[in-house]
Design an enzyme around this catalytic site. Sequence first.
Site, PDB file in Angstrom:
ATOM      1  N   GLY A  31      -3.066  -3.900   8.641  1.00  0.00           N
ATOM      2  CA  GLY A  31      -2.357  -4.569   9.734  1.00  0.00           C
ATOM      3  C   GLY A  31      -1.632  -5.844   9.339  1.00  0.00           C
ATOM      4  O   GLY A  31      -1.262  -6.632  10.209  1.00  0.00           O
ATOM      5  N   MET A  38     -11.612  -5.977   4.377  1.00  0.00           N
ATOM      6  CA  MET A  38     -10.818  -5.041   5.190  1.00  0.00           C
ATOM      7  C   MET A  38     -10.572  -5.652   6.565  1.00  0.00           C
ATOM      8  O   MET A  38     -11.499  -6.107   7.233  1.00  0.00           O
ATOM      9  CB  MET A  38     -11.554  -3.713   5.352  1.00  0.00           C
ATOM     10  CG  MET A  38     -11.626  -2.855   4.098  1.00  0.00           C
ATOM     11  SD  MET A  38     -10.015  -2.496   3.363  1.00  0.00           S
ATOM     12  CE  MET A  38      -9.231  -1.509   4.641  1.00  0.00           C
ATOM     13  N   MET A  40      -8.806   8.098  -1.223  1.00  0.00           N
ATOM     14  CA  MET A  40      -9.719   8.492  -0.132  1.00  0.00           C
ATOM     15  C   MET A  40     -10.249   9.893  -0.408  1.00  0.00           C
ATOM     16  O   MET A  40      -9.480  10.774  -0.809  1.00  0.00           O
ATOM     17  CB  MET A  40      -8.971   8.492   1.195  1.00  0.00           C
ATOM     18  CG  MET A  40      -8.305   7.173   1.529  1.00  0.00           C
ATOM     19  SD  MET A  40      -7.612   7.239   3.181  1.00  0.00           S
ATOM     20  CE  MET A  40      -6.680   5.693   3.193  1.00  0.00           C
ATOM     21  N   ASP A  78      -4.367   3.673  -2.563  1.00  0.00           N
ATOM     22  CA  ASP A  78      -5.502   4.037  -1.697  1.00  0.00           C
ATOM     23  C   ASP A  78      -6.069   5.394  -2.085  1.00  0.00           C
ATOM     24  O   ASP A  78      -5.415   6.418  -1.926  1.00  0.00           O
ATOM     25  CB  ASP A  78      -5.031   4.093  -0.236  1.00  0.00           C
ATOM     26  CG  ASP A  78      -4.712   2.714   0.316  1.00  0.00           C
ATOM     27  OD1 ASP A  78      -5.630   1.884   0.399  1.00  0.00           O
ATOM     28  OD2 ASP A  78      -3.540   2.475   0.653  1.00  0.00           O
ATOM     29  N   SER A  93       0.854  -1.194   0.000  1.00  0.00           N
ATOM     30  CA  SER A  93       0.000   0.000   0.000  1.00  0.00           C
ATOM     31  C   SER A  93       0.881   1.231   0.000  1.00  0.00           C
ATOM     32  O   SER A  93       1.654   1.459   0.936  1.00  0.00           O
ATOM     33  CB  SER A  93      -0.888   0.012   1.251  1.00  0.00           C
ATOM     34  OG  SER A  93      -1.331   1.330   1.498  1.00  0.00           O
ATOM     35  N   GLY A  96      -9.202   3.947   6.130  1.00  0.00           N
ATOM     36  CA  GLY A  96      -8.924   5.368   6.373  1.00  0.00           C
ATOM     37  C   GLY A  96      -7.472   5.679   6.677  1.00  0.00           C
ATOM     38  O   GLY A  96      -6.969   6.715   6.267  1.00  0.00           O
ATOM     39  N   PHE A  97      -6.812   4.766   7.380  1.00  0.00           N
ATOM     40  CA  PHE A  97      -5.446   5.070   7.799  1.00  0.00           C
ATOM     41  C   PHE A  97      -4.560   3.829   7.759  1.00  0.00           C
ATOM     42  O   PHE A  97      -5.046   2.711   7.979  1.00  0.00           O
ATOM     43  CB  PHE A  97      -5.444   5.643   9.227  1.00  0.00           C
ATOM     44  CG  PHE A  97      -6.235   6.918   9.335  1.00  0.00           C
ATOM     45  CD1 PHE A  97      -5.645   8.145   9.048  1.00  0.00           C
ATOM     46  CD2 PHE A  97      -7.589   6.880   9.680  1.00  0.00           C
ATOM     47  CE1 PHE A  97      -6.391   9.320   9.102  1.00  0.00           C
ATOM     48  CE2 PHE A  97      -8.340   8.055   9.731  1.00  0.00           C
ATOM     49  CZ  PHE A  97      -7.751   9.276   9.441  1.00  0.00           C
ATOM     50  N   GLY A  98      -3.265   4.066   7.541  1.00  0.00           N
ATOM     51  CA  GLY A  98      -2.299   2.974   7.622  1.00  0.00           C
ATOM     52  C   GLY A  98      -1.864   2.777   9.065  1.00  0.00           C
ATOM     53  O   GLY A  98      -2.183   3.587   9.947  1.00  0.00           O
ATOM     54  N   GLY A  99      -1.163   1.684   9.309  1.00  0.00           N
ATOM     55  CA  GLY A  99      -0.555   1.467  10.621  1.00  0.00           C
ATOM     56  C   GLY A  99      -1.509   1.067  11.733  1.00  0.00           C
ATOM     57  O   GLY A  99      -1.177   1.195  12.915  1.00  0.00           O
ATOM     58  N   HIS A 136      -7.905   1.102  -4.667  1.00  0.00           N
ATOM     59  CA  HIS A 136      -8.894   0.854  -3.611  1.00  0.00           C
ATOM     60  C   HIS A 136      -9.660   2.155  -3.392  1.00  0.00           C
ATOM     61  O   HIS A 136      -9.159   3.094  -2.784  1.00  0.00           O
ATOM     62  CB  HIS A 136      -8.146   0.405  -2.339  1.00  0.00           C
ATOM     63  CG  HIS A 136      -9.023   0.190  -1.161  1.00  0.00           C
ATOM     64  ND1 HIS A 136      -8.520   0.030   0.116  1.00  0.00           N
ATOM     65  CD2 HIS A 136     -10.377   0.100  -1.041  1.00  0.00           C
ATOM     66  CE1 HIS A 136      -9.518  -0.143   0.966  1.00  0.00           C
ATOM     67  NE2 HIS A 136     -10.654  -0.092   0.287  1.00  0.00           N
ATOM     68  N   HIS A 173      -0.889  -1.212  -4.389  1.00  0.00           N
ATOM     69  CA  HIS A 173      -2.211  -0.937  -3.835  1.00  0.00           C
ATOM     70  C   HIS A 173      -2.304   0.575  -3.648  1.00  0.00           C
ATOM     71  O   HIS A 173      -1.575   1.159  -2.844  1.00  0.00           O
ATOM     72  CB  HIS A 173      -2.376  -1.677  -2.507  1.00  0.00           C
ATOM     73  CG  HIS A 173      -3.726  -1.529  -1.903  1.00  0.00           C
ATOM     74  ND1 HIS A 173      -4.803  -2.305  -2.290  1.00  0.00           N
ATOM     75  CD2 HIS A 173      -4.184  -0.704  -0.935  1.00  0.00           C
ATOM     76  CE1 HIS A 173      -5.876  -1.963  -1.579  1.00  0.00           C
ATOM     77  NE2 HIS A 173      -5.523  -0.989  -0.751  1.00  0.00           N
ATOM     78  N   MET A 183     -11.882   4.320  -1.749  1.00  0.00           N
ATOM     79  CA  MET A 183     -12.603   4.639  -0.504  1.00  0.00           C
ATOM     80  C   MET A 183     -13.293   5.977  -0.716  1.00  0.00           C
ATOM     81  O   MET A 183     -12.940   6.998  -0.111  1.00  0.00           O
ATOM     82  CB  MET A 183     -11.610   4.664   0.663  1.00  0.00           C
ATOM     83  CG  MET A 183     -11.142   3.260   1.035  1.00  0.00           C
ATOM     84  SD  MET A 183      -9.712   3.275   2.121  1.00  0.00           S
ATOM     85  CE  MET A 183      -8.403   3.295   0.898  1.00  0.00           C
ATOM     86  N   GLY A 193       1.255  -2.026   4.012  1.00  0.00           N
ATOM     87  CA  GLY A 193       1.822  -0.689   3.854  1.00  0.00           C
ATOM     88  C   GLY A 193       3.011  -0.487   4.762  1.00  0.00           C
ATOM     89  O   GLY A 193       4.161  -0.579   4.346  1.00  0.00           O
ATOM     90  N   SER A 194       2.722  -0.262   6.044  1.00  0.00           N
ATOM     91  CA  SER A 194       3.822   0.053   6.970  1.00  0.00           C
ATOM     92  C   SER A 194       4.814  -1.097   7.086  1.00  0.00           C
ATOM     93  O   SER A 194       6.008  -0.864   7.225  1.00  0.00           O
ATOM     94  CB  SER A 194       3.268   0.450   8.339  1.00  0.00           C
ATOM     95  OG  SER A 194       2.193  -0.358   8.709  1.00  0.00           O
ATOM     96  N   ASP A 241      -6.513  -6.435   3.723  1.00  0.00           N
ATOM     97  CA  ASP A 241      -5.865  -5.121   3.784  1.00  0.00           C
ATOM     98  C   ASP A 241      -6.017  -4.529   5.176  1.00  0.00           C
ATOM     99  O   ASP A 241      -7.137  -4.336   5.646  1.00  0.00           O
ATOM    100  CB  ASP A 241      -6.536  -4.215   2.733  1.00  0.00           C
ATOM    101  CG  ASP A 241      -5.976  -2.804   2.736  1.00  0.00           C
ATOM    102  OD1 ASP A 241      -4.926  -2.562   3.354  1.00  0.00           O
ATOM    103  OD2 ASP A 241      -6.610  -1.940   2.090  1.00  0.00           O
TER     104      ASP A 241
HETATM  105  O1  5SP Z   1      -6.755   0.929   2.949  1.00  0.00           O
HETATM  106  C1  5SP Z   1      -5.972   1.052   3.859  1.00  0.00           C
HETATM  107  C2  5SP Z   1      -6.328   1.887   5.007  1.00  0.00           C
HETATM  108  O2  5SP Z   1      -7.570   2.403   4.761  1.00  0.00           O
HETATM  109  C3  5SP Z   1      -4.734   0.284   3.820  1.00  0.00           C
HETATM  110  O3  5SP Z   1      -4.311   0.003   2.506  1.00  0.00           O
HETATM  111  C4  5SP Z   1      -3.607   0.706   4.671  1.00  0.00           C
HETATM  112  O4  5SP Z   1      -2.832   1.684   4.045  1.00  0.00           O
HETATM  113  C5  5SP Z   1      -2.752  -0.468   5.035  1.00  0.00           C
HETATM  114  O5  5SP Z   1      -1.742  -0.028   5.837  1.00  0.00           O
HETATM  115  P1  5SP Z   1      -1.010  -0.988   6.873  1.00  0.00           P
HETATM  116  O6  5SP Z   1      -2.040  -1.393   7.883  1.00  0.00           O
HETATM  117  O7  5SP Z   1      -0.493  -2.147   6.104  1.00  0.00           O
HETATM  118  O8  5SP Z   1       0.058  -0.111   7.439  1.00  0.00           O
END
Ligand code: 5SP
Length: 251
Positions: A204, A168, A39, A37, A10, A173-176, A76, A35, A78, A224-225, A202
Amino acid sequence: MAPKAIIAPSILSADFANLGHDCSKTISQGADWLHVDIMDGHFVPNLTWGPPIVAKIRGHVEKPTEAYGKGTFDCHMMIAEPKKWVKEFKKAGCDLYCFHYEAAFSTAAESPEAKSDKKTNPKELIKYIHDQGMLAGIALKPATSVDVLWEILESEDPKERPDMVLIMTVEPGFGGQKFMASELPKVQELRKRYPELNIEVDGGLGPSTIDQAADAGANVIVAGSAVFGAQDPSEVIALLREAVEKRNGKL
Ligand SMILES: O=C(CO)[C@@H](O)[C@H](O)COP(=O)(O)O
């Protein structure tokens, strides 16, 4: 046959000031897809980028030479009005347009040609995406039951069936964020009924959570992270792939 492992970092966790470079680097480090994102600050409480930036990134990553191939832009969406943006994202270089089931029933203003029908049926939207020459995905938020998908996956018209389902494993909405193992029964149920379906997870995902997701049957892994924050991203990408392949009985 179990579908192949696909690793899709991501880019929400990439360096935004060096997006083109980070995107091409992650592909050379072994990623299959990107991926992306999208938003809108409305469907989710965060804002990212639109078609002009996606088109710029496309300039740094070669288009896939086949469906699902390396370099696929897995967008993706959103966003509250998924139908409105289909053509724009196709033009920008999107290969797979994955909208949220929850948004497909939005009553917001749609594209001019859809103004007459206030609600967009997910099956019609999938067909519309296919007609524009992209693969179609459908995503579910944690609160949405997997049962809403059966009727869509069983559609008589193959053009109305999604090429991928995204479950999901965090609130979008957010990574990490922390991985929600509570979402895995949806993946198990989908895999039991559809052995060949591309099932994406997708949120965590990383070395400590991948085994659970792979065992449940997910084959498209977004991280992502865990990828962009790693000292050696290629090692993490390889580890994620190995977990899915092990589950597929290929190792
Ligand atoms: O769609 C999303 C968040 O909305 C994801 O794609 C996150 O960006 C994944 O991030 P990590 O949890 O892998 O850091």
